[in-house]
Motif scaffolding. Structure first.
Motif: not given
Length: 196
Positions: A66-80, A86-94
């Motif tokens: 979800n585009p508003g939560f990319v940094s949250d997902a990146e933090a989860i990946v780093r911490k775990a 390889s990448r956390v990218l923003p999703g689209g509108t559908s």
């Protein structure tokens, strides 16, 4: 004299899991996406990513968030310490737009030698056997479910199986045709392959 290898050796196939985490949680009345809810001390997203981290048949993982939560997902990946992500990218509108963004992100890989597994982040109870069965099936089939005859509209669905697995060339070709159709509408990636 040493034995010679085949004139056309089989090129190694790369398998990429795309974890779809673009949902907002609004359908069930949440302010936070459900993939960020915690169960047993970890977010649902982290539980799901650990499954693919342990999968010997998966080479790489991309998270479409979800585009508003990319940094949250990146933090989860780093911490775990999830090394396969390889990448956390923003999703689209559908869902379909998100799949296309994932395919675009994988455009540097050979479509002929890459498998793609699309999995919903909020389905953390996936077994290693199912992942392995999907990857093994792609050795013979272009899409794991080659017996699909119809896909109901999403609003009528309550449960669906993921991952949906495809050879990259198959899913790319289907989406290229779909985007040229002015009446393009699809429930999921299997329905895109079925229709196009």
């Amino acid at each position: 004299m040493t034995p010679s290898t085949s004139a056309n050796p089989r090129t190694a196939t790369r398998t990429v899991a795309v974890v779809l985490a673009g949902g907002s949680g609004q359908r069930i009345g949440l302010a936070t996406p459900k993939q960020l809810l915690k169960i047993a001390g970890k977010t649902i997203l982290e539980h799901t990513l650990h499954i693919f981290e342990q999968a010997t048949s998966v080479d790489e993982v991309i998270v479409m968030m979800n585009p508003g939560f990319v940094s949250d997902a990146e933090a989860i990946v780093r911490k775990a310490g999830l090394d396969k992500v390889s990448r956390v990218l923003p999703g689209g509108t559908s869902r379909n737009a998100t799949t296309q963004l994932a395919l675009d992100a994988l455009s540097h890989y050979s479509a002929a030698n890459t498998n793609v597994l699309f999995h919903d982040a909020v389905r953390p109870m996936l077994s290693q056997r199912i992942i392995d069965d999907c990857v093994t099936a792609l050795e013979r089939y272009e899409a794991v479910d080659d017996v699909i005859t119809d896909v109901p509209t999403r609003s009528r669905l309550r449960r669906g199986q993921t991952p949906q697995a495809f050879r990259m060339s198959t899913i790319r070709d289907a989406y290229a045709k779909a985007w040229n159709d002015p009446d393009f509408e699809a429930t999921d990636d299997c329905s895109v392959v079925l229709r196009y």
